[in-house]
Scaffold this motif. Structure first.
Motif, PDB file in Angstrom:
ATOM      1  N   VAL A   1       0.857  -1.186   0.000  1.00 55.49           N
ATOM      2  CA  VAL A   1       0.000   0.000   0.000  1.00 55.49           C
ATOM      3  C   VAL A   1       0.894   1.237   0.000  1.00 55.49           C
ATOM      4  N   TYR A   2       0.755   2.059  -1.035  1.00 57.77           N
ATOM      5  CA  TYR A   2       1.559   3.271  -1.176  1.00 57.77           C
ATOM      6  C   TYR A   2       0.718   4.481  -0.764  1.00 57.77           C
ATOM      7  N   GLY A   3       1.280   5.348   0.080  1.00 53.22           N
ATOM      8  CA  GLY A   3       0.614   6.591   0.428  1.00 53.22           C
ATOM      9  C   GLY A   3       0.812   7.636  -0.659  1.00 53.22           C
ATOM     10  N   ARG A   4       0.215   8.790  -0.468  1.00 52.29           N
ATOM     11  CA  ARG A   4       0.360   9.861  -1.448  1.00 52.29           C
ATOM     12  C   ARG A   4       1.804  10.358  -1.457  1.00 52.29           C
ATOM     13  N   SER A   5       2.217  10.921  -2.598  1.00 52.06           N
ATOM     14  CA  SER A   5       3.558  11.476  -2.723  1.00 52.06           C
ATOM     15  C   SER A   5       3.488  12.742  -3.556  1.00 52.06           C
ATOM     16  N   ARG A   6       4.435  13.632  -3.332  1.00 54.86           N
ATOM     17  CA  ARG A   6       4.499  14.876  -4.081  1.00 54.86           C
ATOM     18  C   ARG A   6       5.060  14.606  -5.470  1.00 54.86           C
ATOM     19  N   GLU A   7       4.556  15.319  -6.466  1.00 54.50           N
ATOM     20  CA  GLU A   7       5.066  15.204  -7.830  1.00 54.50           C
ATOM     21  C   GLU A   7       5.570  16.562  -8.268  1.00 54.50           C
ATOM     22  N   GLY A   8       6.774  16.598  -8.840  1.00 51.74           N
ATOM     23  CA  GLY A   8       7.349  17.855  -9.290  1.00 51.74           C
ATOM     24  C   GLY A   8       6.580  18.454 -10.450  1.00 51.74           C
ATOM     25  N   ALA A   9       6.668  19.762 -10.595  1.00 53.96           N
ATOM     26  CA  ALA A   9       5.896  20.472 -11.612  1.00 53.96           C
ATOM     27  C   ALA A   9       6.270  20.048 -13.026  1.00 53.96           C
ATOM     28  N   PHE A  10       7.522  19.691 -13.258  1.00 60.05           N
ATOM     29  CA  PHE A  10       7.963  19.404 -14.616  1.00 60.05           C
ATOM     30  C   PHE A  10       7.559  18.010 -15.084  1.00 60.05           C
ATOM     31  N   ALA A  11       6.911  17.220 -14.230  1.00 57.28           N
ATOM     32  CA  ALA A  11       6.488  15.871 -14.630  1.00 57.28           C
ATOM     33  C   ALA A  11       5.008  15.666 -14.348  1.00 57.28           C
ATOM     34  N   SER A  12       4.231  16.739 -14.407  1.00 51.04           N
ATOM     35  CA  SER A  12       2.825  16.668 -14.020  1.00 51.04           C
ATOM     36  C   SER A  12       1.934  16.919 -15.230  1.00 51.04           C
ATOM     37  N   TYR A  13       0.909  16.061 -15.390  1.00 52.14           N
ATOM     38  CA  TYR A  13       0.061  16.120 -16.578  1.00 52.14           C
ATOM     39  C   TYR A  13      -1.401  15.960 -16.203  1.00 52.14           C
ATOM     40  N   ARG A  14      -2.244  16.649 -16.979  1.00 53.76           N
ATOM     41  CA  ARG A  14      -3.684  16.474 -16.846  1.00 53.76           C
ATOM     42  C   ARG A  14      -4.140  15.314 -17.723  1.00 53.76           C
ATOM     43  N   ASN A  15      -5.410  14.935 -17.575  1.00 50.87           N
ATOM     44  CA  ASN A  15      -5.938  13.809 -18.349  1.00 50.87           C
ATOM     45  C   ASN A  15      -5.915  14.053 -19.852  1.00 50.87           C
TER      46      ASN A  15
END
Length: 652
Positions: free
Chosen positions: A574-588
């Motif tokens: 079970v993995y908890g939430r994690s932060r994602e950097g701005a340069f690797a973030s995408y919408r659907n």
């Protein structure tokens, strides 16, 4: 996060120095590790977090890759951008992926051609030549030098049996996604000589690494093929002398994707050759000395041709070589009053690294053509006092040709209280990561130049806690409770300057967390372990959480034997939430956003069933991600879907 840490330590009955792996035998059997101190030491006497994944566990749980085997280790978070062969990063106790040092039989194999010196955990399969994996958590530069800020992972290969002239083994499995896995080899001892040879082959059609939620996802699969071989040849002319040579080679071919769009013409090949020649002797009864020369060669190439989905064109090459000359010694000192089992270890290591790299488009070409060397001296001492207190200390100084050297140290203690089955542990130390050759000498067109004046990234931190065995009736180790509190401060982290024209030592990080475990052995046919990790890793300047470090992670493993010849091994992560950097973030819809967000939590269920048909022959079924979870460890990349493999293995 502070409240969560305090709650975790309050609700668990007993804190412990390291989260015990479920493969560890009962308290009555002392498992020995080498990675933690460079000296063979019972795991209960090691003052740091150590997990051992032995061959039985690898097969029992159906681990195919190094990343799968590490995914359930306390304090280790694996983030893989797709299936087998895709990039996988390990974050040990919240440190960066480049802060994990990986060894093969004690020799570093991190790719020096990687811009940050990080290791790709998705590329290595666990063939029959792998005997066990030792994971040491916490600063370990006093033992192994640069890179060991988060910890050390040592892959230990098999040795030939001393009582067999010819002992063959083999494995064959096939299943989902047109996957075919073949392994075979033989080992033995003939008089003064011993040998081991193994071959491995793996191929799969693969899965789509791009998240299916993207509207433009085409479902294009990223296949993977590997062939590899390993050999160990040894000569032991007397009890006081041994000479051996080790060789290991593997070659991978696989497809890649450009998130958020599939890219069917993006492919890669990755080759690695490692070899070492080692001479070990015992000139005196209490003195063992050894000389080793080793080399690791990495060759990577990434090719992308234009197609209907992308006009991108790429031909990137990475070539890295590391040569190591190491002289090590162990001197066992005589007992003196209450002090016994005293060992002094010392040695000198020299390393040469060379990188040749060319990547990117012609107008934005990244190049590195550089080499550098370093020399280090190290010493360590461990002693036991009054059969209860184990003390250890180590120091190492690394002197480099083209950056400031660094002196690292570590001290630790284990106090045993056998009356209640408890062991108190604690350690504290420093570690460092040298700037990579890319960071010092790399170029990107005319806009970027590396910084030869970079300082090493450095850390200081420690851990402490207790481990306790709980008896029930005549069974002394019915249950084992454990927990560790750890904290680390990292300084001089390397990042781009404001104008992206070079690199500077500009960042600092603060990390703290806890590792907790519960192992139950209620019956001979059942063993179960739960390992829970909570991590708070933050940028000191901004207070923001560091990217891709899950705040919480829980793994539950069991070995159930309803009958003597059948083992059922479920695994839940079970993995908890994690932060994602701005340069690797995408919408659907595939568009990107510039504000860091959280990756959602996720759950993975695996199951392996093994039937030992006869003493040498077993049948097995391996199921991965049985709930078909679409969890994204990294934003935009999802886990492979449900897969099942069926196979057989034998040992004669």
């Amino acid at each position: 996060m502070r409240r969560l840490l305090l709650l975790s330590f309050t609700t668990l009955a007993a804190p412990a120095a390291h989260a015990q792996d479920i493969t560890q035998p009962s308290a009555a059997v002392a498992e020995t590790v080498v990675t933690a101190t460079r000296v063979p030491t019972p795991i209960e006497r090691v003052p740091a977090g150590v997990t051992v994944i032995d061959r039985q566990t690898i097969e029992e749980r159906g681990y195919q890759t190094l990343s799968e085997a590490l995914s359930a280790v306390p304090g280790v978070s694996l983030v893989q951008t797709g299936g087998i062969g895709q990039q996988a990063s390990a974050f040990i106790r919240g440190t960066a992926s480049r802060h994990a040092l990986v060894l093969l039989d004690g020799v570093p194999i991190n790719d020096v051609a990687d811009p940050n010196g990080a290791f790709n955990f998705g590329n290595d399969l666990l063939g029959l030549d792998v005997e066990r994996i030792e994971v040491l958590r916490g600063p370990a530069s006093s033992l192994y030098g640069s890179g060991a800020i988060g910890g050390v992972i040592n892959i230990v290969t098999r040795r030939a049996p001393r009582d067999r002239v010819f002992a063959p083994s083999g494995e064959a499995a096939a299943g989902s996604n047109r996957t075919l896995r073949l392994n075979g080899g033989a080992a033995g001892t003939v008089g003064e000589f011993d040998y081991l040879f193994s071959l491995r082959s793996f191929s799969t059609q693969g899965t789509d690494a791009t998240a299916s939620r993207f509207r433009r996802d085409t479902g294009e699969r990223d296949g993977f093929r590997q062939v590899g071989a390993a050999a160990r040849l040894g000569w032991t002319p007397s009890e006081r002398l041994r000479i051996e040579a080790l060789l290991n080679w593997r070659e991978n071919h696989f497809g890649l994707d450009n998130v958020p769009n599939d890219d069917p013409n993006y492919s890669a090949e990755d080759r690695r050759y490692t070899g070492q020649l080692r001479v070990e002797g015992r000139p005196l009864e209490n003195w063992t000395t050894g000389l080793r020369i080793a080399q690791t060669v990495d060759r990577r190439r990434y090719v992308n041709l234009p197609d209907s989905l992308s006009s991108a064109s790429t031909d990137d090459t990475y070539r890295g070589e590391r040569t190591v000359l190491d002289w090590g010694n162990q001197v066992r000192l005589p007992d003196l009053g209450p002090a016994d089992q005293s060992v002094l270890a010392f040695g000198i290591t020299h390393a040469e690294e060379e990188v040749r790299q060319a990547s990117g488009s012609p107008a934005f070409r990244t190049t590195v053509n550089a080499r550098a060397g370093s020399t280090a001296g190290h010493a360590g001492y461990q002693v036991r006092l009054g059969q209860r207190l184990d003390l250890s200390a180590g120091v190492r100084h690394d002197e480099a040709e083209d950056y400031d050297g660094f002196t690292s140290w570590r001290v630790g203690a284990v106090f045993s209280v056998p009356e209640i089955g408890a062991r108190l542990r604690g350690s504290y130390g420093t570690a460092f990561l040298a700037p990579s050759l890319y960071q010092r000498f790399g170029r990107i067109g005319t806009s970027f130049r590396g910084n030869p004046n970079l300082r090493p990234e450095t850390s200081e931190g420690g851990e402490g806690g207790i481990e306790i065995d709980v008896p029930l009736g005549a069974q002394r180790d019915f249950a084992t409770f454990g927990a560790t509190y750890f904290q680390t401060q990292i300084r001089d982290l390397i990042n781009f300057n404001a104008g992206f024209s070079t690199l500077e030592n500009v960042d600092r990080a603060r990390i703290r967390g806890g590792e907790f475990s519960l192992t139950l052995r209620p019956a001979p046919w059942l063993r179960a372990t739960a390992a829970y990790t909570v991590t708070d890793a933050r940028d000191v300047a901004t207070g923001e959480r560091l990217a891709r470090r899950p705040e919480q992670q829980l793994s539950i493993n069991a070995a159930i034997r309803p009958i003597e010849t059948v083992t059922i091994a479920p695994e839940l992560i079970v993995y908890g939430r994690s932060r994602e950097g701005a340069f690797a973030s995408y919408r659907n819809d595939g568009s990107s956003y510039t504000v860091a967000r959280d990756n959602k939590a996720g759950t993975v269920l695996n199951l392996t069933v093994t039937w030992q048909v006869t003493e040498p022959v077993a049948l097995f079924l391996e199921g991965r991600n049985l709930t078909d979870s679409d969890f994204e460890p990294a934003n935009g990349f999802q886990l492979p879907g449900r897969t099942v493999l069926v196979g057989t293995r034998f040992r004669l």
